[in-house]
Enzyme design. Structure first.
Site, mmCIF file in Angstrom:
data_model
loop_
_atom_site.group_PDB
_atom_site.id
_atom_site.type_symbol
_atom_site.label_atom_id
_atom_site.label_comp_id
_atom_site.label_asym_id
_atom_site.label_seq_id
_atom_site.Cartn_x
_atom_site.Cartn_y
_atom_site.Cartn_z
ATOM 1 N N ASP A 30 0.854 -1.194 0.000
ATOM 2 C CA ASP A 30 0.000 0.000 0.000
ATOM 3 C C ASP A 30 0.889 1.241 0.000
ATOM 4 O O ASP A 30 1.860 1.340 0.747
ATOM 5 C CB ASP A 30 -0.915 -0.013 1.228
ATOM 6 C CG ASP A 30 -2.037 1.009 1.111
ATOM 7 O OD1 ASP A 30 -3.205 0.592 1.035
ATOM 8 O OD2 ASP A 30 -1.741 2.219 1.100
ATOM 9 N N ASN A 87 -12.976 -2.302 2.784
ATOM 10 C CA ASN A 87 -13.884 -1.169 2.930
ATOM 11 C C ASN A 87 -14.878 -1.179 1.777
ATOM 12 O O ASN A 87 -14.481 -1.304 0.619
ATOM 13 C CB ASN A 87 -13.091 0.139 2.927
ATOM 14 C CG ASN A 87 -12.148 0.250 4.110
ATOM 15 O OD1 ASN A 87 -12.468 -0.194 5.202
ATOM 16 N ND2 ASN A 87 -10.974 0.835 3.896
ATOM 17 N N VAL A 96 -10.885 3.551 -3.716
ATOM 18 C CA VAL A 96 -10.581 2.958 -5.026
ATOM 19 C C VAL A 96 -11.632 1.892 -5.284
ATOM 20 O O VAL A 96 -11.771 0.934 -4.499
ATOM 21 C CB VAL A 96 -9.164 2.345 -5.055
ATOM 22 C CG1 VAL A 96 -8.889 1.752 -6.440
ATOM 23 C CG2 VAL A 96 -8.100 3.381 -4.696
ATOM 24 N N HIS A 100 -10.494 -4.604 -2.881
ATOM 25 C CA HIS A 100 -9.145 -4.886 -2.398
ATOM 26 C C HIS A 100 -9.208 -5.272 -0.932
ATOM 27 O O HIS A 100 -9.995 -4.722 -0.167
ATOM 28 C CB HIS A 100 -8.214 -3.697 -2.609
ATOM 29 C CG HIS A 100 -8.785 -2.383 -2.184
ATOM 30 N ND1 HIS A 100 -9.708 -1.700 -2.951
ATOM 31 C CD2 HIS A 100 -8.584 -1.628 -1.074
ATOM 32 C CE1 HIS A 100 -10.035 -0.564 -2.339
ATOM 33 N NE2 HIS A 100 -9.385 -0.510 -1.185
ATOM 34 N N HIS A 102 -7.196 -5.178 2.371
ATOM 35 C CA HIS A 102 -6.065 -4.614 3.098
ATOM 36 C C HIS A 102 -5.530 -5.688 4.042
ATOM 37 O O HIS A 102 -6.320 -6.334 4.766
ATOM 38 C CB HIS A 102 -6.509 -3.442 3.976
ATOM 39 C CG HIS A 102 -6.936 -2.210 3.244
ATOM 40 N ND1 HIS A 102 -6.101 -1.141 3.035
ATOM 41 C CD2 HIS A 102 -8.124 -1.867 2.697
ATOM 42 C CE1 HIS A 102 -6.764 -0.179 2.397
ATOM 43 N NE2 HIS A 102 -7.997 -0.587 2.178
HETATM 44 P P1 DGP Z 1 -9.539 2.167 0.382
HETATM 45 O O1 DGP Z 1 -9.512 3.474 1.124
HETATM 46 O O2 DGP Z 1 -10.048 1.026 1.211
HETATM 47 O O3 DGP Z 1 -10.217 2.268 -0.967
HETATM 48 O O4 DGP Z 1 -8.026 1.824 0.115
HETATM 49 C C1 DGP Z 1 -7.309 2.279 -0.983
HETATM 50 C C2 DGP Z 1 -5.856 2.074 -0.659
HETATM 51 O O5 DGP Z 1 -5.140 2.118 -1.871
HETATM 52 C C3 DGP Z 1 -5.252 3.146 0.254
HETATM 53 O O6 DGP Z 1 -4.782 2.536 1.444
HETATM 54 C C4 DGP Z 1 -4.111 3.723 -0.535
HETATM 55 C C5 DGP Z 1 -3.897 2.727 -1.654
HETATM 56 N N1 DGP Z 1 -3.525 3.297 -2.916
HETATM 57 C C6 DGP Z 1 -4.166 4.272 -3.589
HETATM 58 N N2 DGP Z 1 -3.534 4.556 -4.739
HETATM 59 C C7 DGP Z 1 -2.461 3.715 -4.787
HETATM 60 C C8 DGP Z 1 -1.417 3.529 -5.731
HETATM 61 O O7 DGP Z 1 -1.326 4.172 -6.772
HETATM 62 N N3 DGP Z 1 -0.481 2.581 -5.435
HETATM 63 C C9 DGP Z 1 -0.541 1.834 -4.284
HETATM 64 N N4 DGP Z 1 0.421 0.934 -4.101
HETATM 65 N N5 DGP Z 1 -1.519 1.979 -3.378
HETATM 66 C C10 DGP Z 1 -2.462 2.915 -3.625
#
Ligand code: DGP
Length: 114
Positions: A30, A87, A96, A100, A102
């Site tokens: 993340d 989430n 996003v 996914h 976490h």
């Molecule tokens: P959520 O808030 O549950 O939708 O989590 C989205 C997660 O995705 C957040 O913890 C940050 C991560 N994230 C967002 N953009 C990117 C990215 O471009 N690369 C990576 N590795 N993680 C990302």
């Protein structure tokens, strides 16, 4: 469905620290870690939210959990414990819209999460 940032990671259009990949799932660190170990497991198939998971995708979701378990063991956080979070929608903090998992570990986790 339009592509999300995770769709672009799957297609290698943007970089990520990829930890695991098979035909069905991808896992990467993340970018905004909330614990010493914080990675995401995603399906390669785009599913917007947990609300959109269909019964025929149950095996795919199970594969996400098994990938999380494998990486947690490889990282040495499995025995101490780790947290799995999905989430669903804005009210739960989803940003996003490609499901996914976490995986958070490497420190004690409090409960309730807030
Ligand atoms: P959520 O808030 O549950 O939708 O989590 C989205 C997660 O995705 C957040 O913890 C940050 C991560 N994230 C967002 N953009 C990117 C990215 O471009 N690369 C990576 N590795 N993680 C990302």
């Amino acid at each position: 469905m339009s592509d999300t940032i995770f769709g672009k990671i799957i297609k290698r259009e943007i970089p990520a620290d990829i930890l695991y990949e098979d035909d069905d799932v991808l896992a990467f660190t993340d970018v905004s870690p909330q614990a010493p170990e914080h990675f995401l497991v995603i399906p390669k198939q785009a599913i917007a939210t947990v609300n959109d998971i269909q019964p025929e995708q149950a095996e795919l979701v199970g594969k996400m959990v098994l990938a999380a378990q494998k990486i947690a063991k490889d990282k040495g956080i499995a025995d101490d414990g780790y947290r799995l979070v999905m989430n669903c929608n804005e009210g739960a903090g989803q940003t996003v819209f490609h499901i996914h998992l976490h995986v958070l570990g490497g420190r004690p986790m409090t409960w309730p999460p807030g």
